[in-house]
Design a protein around this motif. Structure first.
Motif, PDB file in Angstrom:
ATOM      1  N   PRO A   7     -21.982 -30.020  34.004  1.00 16.51           N
ATOM      2  CA  PRO A   7     -21.245 -30.599  32.870  1.00 16.51           C
ATOM      3  C   PRO A   7     -22.072 -31.720  32.247  1.00 16.51           C
ATOM      4  N   LYS A   8     -22.040 -31.800  30.931  1.00 11.84           N
ATOM      5  CA  LYS A   8     -22.805 -32.843  30.255  1.00 11.84           C
ATOM      6  C   LYS A   8     -22.092 -34.187  30.429  1.00 11.84           C
ATOM      7  N   SER A  45     -17.238 -31.557  30.394  1.00 12.35           N
ATOM      8  CA  SER A  45     -18.298 -32.223  29.627  1.00 12.35           C
ATOM      9  C   SER A  45     -17.695 -33.204  28.629  1.00 12.35           C
ATOM     10  N   LEU A  46     -16.682 -32.752  27.930  1.00 10.93           N
ATOM     11  CA  LEU A  46     -16.037 -33.596  26.934  1.00 10.93           C
ATOM     12  C   LEU A  46     -15.461 -34.853  27.590  1.00 10.93           C
ATOM     13  N   VAL A  47     -14.806 -34.679  28.720  1.00 11.62           N
ATOM     14  CA  VAL A  47     -14.194 -35.814  29.412  1.00 11.62           C
ATOM     15  C   VAL A  47     -15.274 -36.781  29.890  1.00 11.62           C
ATOM     16  N   LYS A  48     -16.357 -36.225  30.429  1.00 14.63           N
ATOM     17  CA  LYS A  48     -17.406 -37.106  30.962  1.00 14.63           C
ATOM     18  C   LYS A  48     -18.109 -37.889  29.857  1.00 14.63           C
ATOM     19  N   VAL A  49     -18.275 -37.237  28.720  1.00 14.07           N
ATOM     20  CA  VAL A  49     -18.854 -37.960  27.583  1.00 14.07           C
ATOM     21  C   VAL A  49     -17.892 -39.053  27.126  1.00 14.07           C
ATOM     22  N   LEU A  50     -16.633 -38.715  27.063  1.00  8.40           N
ATOM     23  CA  LEU A  50     -15.614 -39.700  26.674  1.00  8.40           C
ATOM     24  C   LEU A  50     -15.629 -40.901  27.630  1.00  8.40           C
ATOM     25  N   MET A  51     -15.785 -40.599  28.926  1.00 10.57           N
ATOM     26  CA  MET A  51     -15.822 -41.674  29.920  1.00 10.57           C
ATOM     27  C   MET A  51     -17.024 -42.599  29.700  1.00 10.57           C
ATOM     28  N   LYS A  52     -18.107 -42.028  29.164  1.00 12.08           N
ATOM     29  CA  LYS A  52     -19.290 -42.859  28.858  1.00 12.08           C
ATOM     30  C   LYS A  52     -19.047 -43.691  27.603  1.00 12.08           C
ATOM     31  N   TYR A  60     -11.209 -40.515  37.846  1.00 11.90           N
ATOM     32  CA  TYR A  60     -11.437 -39.088  37.587  1.00 11.90           C
ATOM     33  C   TYR A  60     -11.223 -38.268  38.858  1.00 11.90           C
ATOM     34  N   LEU A  61     -10.234 -37.388  38.822  1.00  7.53           N
ATOM     35  CA  LEU A  61      -9.968 -36.528  39.984  1.00  7.53           C
ATOM     36  C   LEU A  61     -10.364 -35.099  39.669  1.00  7.53           C
ATOM     37  N   ASP A  62     -11.263 -34.576  40.463  1.00  6.07           N
ATOM     38  CA  ASP A  62     -11.758 -33.216  40.251  1.00  6.07           C
ATOM     39  C   ASP A  62     -10.975 -32.270  41.160  1.00  6.07           C
ATOM     40  N   LEU A  63     -10.102 -31.468  40.548  1.00  4.94           N
ATOM     41  CA  LEU A  63      -9.224 -30.612  41.365  1.00  4.94           C
ATOM     42  C   LEU A  63      -9.719 -29.174  41.437  1.00  4.94           C
ATOM     43  N   ARG A  64     -10.862 -28.934  40.801  1.00  3.24           N
ATOM     44  CA  ARG A  64     -11.403 -27.582  40.729  1.00  3.24           C
ATOM     45  C   ARG A  64     -11.548 -26.938  42.109  1.00  3.24           C
ATOM     46  N   LYS A  65     -11.928 -27.798  43.077  1.00  2.00           N
ATOM     47  CA  LYS A  65     -12.211 -27.258  44.420  1.00  2.00           C
ATOM     48  C   LYS A  65     -10.976 -26.639  45.072  1.00  2.00           C
ATOM     49  N   TYR A  66      -9.795 -26.927  44.529  1.00  2.00           N
ATOM     50  CA  TYR A  66      -8.588 -26.366  45.138  1.00  2.00           C
ATOM     51  C   TYR A  66      -8.219 -24.992  44.592  1.00  2.00           C
ATOM     52  N   GLU A  67      -9.075 -24.457  43.712  1.00  2.00           N
ATOM     53  CA  GLU A  67      -8.720 -23.164  43.108  1.00  2.00           C
ATOM     54  C   GLU A  67      -8.724 -22.025  44.127  1.00  2.00           C
TER      55      GLU A  67
END
Ligand code: ADP
Ligand code: MG
Length: 356
Positions: A7-8, A45-52, A60-67
């Motif tokens: 992700p960018k 990517s959009l969220v990470k850019v926004l965070m910058k 930031y909670l990454d829940l992808r791993k629970y898929e």
């Protein structure tokens, strides 16, 4: 670099999406925003850019791993939250002191989930206080939030509704399985804590053909490769406009230096990932597994409700209940494998079509 497959994070690596970014910036002035779009359309990517770009206290909670899981527990959420809070600067970490179930003694924050467990609403209370004290927005991101609907034994909607109504913190939920995000939030269910709450909704679409070609051109320019426009068009015609797949193509081309090979490699990878994601979808739905595959098979080029019914009945030699069939189709739509347009069900993306 545009063809980086992570992700960018750097604004200069984000192609296009100015409008979506602006909408998100407006959205985070209100309690809840949703960022919805197919897998690999560029939400993280959009969220990470926004965070910058936005000076705020981000969680930031990454829940992808629970898929891959059929259910998650309070402990899983607390562990993710703990990780996110530990990214705070030490000074902010210290401000979390004094909440039951939180230990800020050392350099690291520890959250209890067993005995003396931490209450999420108390963390929210404290974060809201911090927001006022620091005069900064506190924004909690649940990336791939549809996974939260698998949370068992705890209703996260209660502290969320409490925060919505009483606190200064903001929430941003992203989701690839768009219908499943709604199922989690239950905004339309009168018995749900979040019933009727207004939310800003931002949808991120795949690139149009024109944008996709421009994206590829720009990416290749960065690495000083000149590709014929006809080939770029061929890329779009074969893999569509999802930024993630276009990025893979660029990445593969740099390695292979051959259009056909890069294209095949991209399609192969996409198909295997989509198949895996479909198997994740089937977890907990095993009893209807064959039916789901039958539906995806007949609907890969588009199908009507009645065609999928006939296909299943032909296969099983018995009638299928109408309501049941509609439910199966709706599940596929909510998980973003199918879309429905003018009574026709079809794959949400050309590479999903190729996977079945
Ligand atoms: P999502 O979170 O929606 O699944 P990601 O943000 O992980 O999508 O993006 C998938 C891939 O596509 C990543 O490699 C990312 O770098 C790339 N990507 C997505 N959107 C853009 C964009 N607007 N500009 C450049 N690269 C992008
Ligand atoms: Mg993501």
């Amino acid at each position: 670099m545009l063809f980086d497959i992570k992700p960018k994070e750097d604004p200069k690596d984000l192609f296009d999406r100015e409008e979506e970014l602006q909408k998100l910036k407006n959205g985070i002035n209100y309690p809840v925003s949703l960022l919805l779009g197919l897998r690999r359309s560029g939400k993280s990517s959009l969220v990470k850019v926004l965070m910058k770009e936005e000076d705020a206290i981000w969680i930031y909670l990454d829940l992808r791993k629970y898929e891959t899981k059929t259910f998650i527990t309070y402990k899983d959420v607390i562990i993710e939250l703990e990780k996110a809070l530990n990214r705070f600067p030490q000074r902010i970490k210290k401000l979390l002191e004094g909440i039951k179930g939180i230990n800020v003694a050392g350099l690291e924050i520890k959250l209890n989930w067993g005995k003396q467990k931490v209450e999420i609403s108390e963390i929210f209370d404290k974060l809201s206080e911090i927001s006022e004290k620091e005069d900064k927005k506190v924004i909690i991101v649940f990336d791939e939030s549809q996974e939260l609907r698998k949370l068992k034994g705890y209703n996260l909607l209660n502290p969320l509704a409490y925060a919505y109504d009483n606190l200064k913190i903001r929430f941003l939920f992203t989701g690839s399985e768009i219908g499943m995000v709604y199922r989690f939030l239950k905004i339309k269910d009168p018995n749900s804590p979040l019933f009727g709450r207004a939310m800003t909704e931002i949808t991120i679409h795949p690139f149009t053909k024109e944008k996709a070609i421009e994206f590829l051109k720009k990416g290749f320019e960065e690495v000083k490769i000149n590709l014929d426009e006809k080939l770029l068009e061929d890329v779009y015609n074969n893999i569509g406009g999802i930024p993630g797949w276009l990025t893979y193509y660029g990445f593969n081309y740099i390695q292979e230096k051959d259009h056909e090979e890069a294209l095949n490699k991209t399609i192969e990878l996409a198909v295997s990932l989509i198949k895996k994601e479909f198997r994740n979808f089937l977890k907990g739905r095993e009893e209807a597994k064959e039916r789901y595959y039958t539906i995806m098979g007949v609907c890969k080029k588009g199908c009507r409700w009645s065609e999928s019914k006939r296909a299943i009945e032909a296969k099983e030699g018995v009638r299928i209940d109408d309501k049941k069939l509609t439910e199966l189709l709706q599940n596929l739509i909510d998980a973003s494998f199918l879309i429905k347009e003018n009574e026709i069900y079809r794959p949400a993306d050309i590479l999903i079509e190729k996977a079945f």
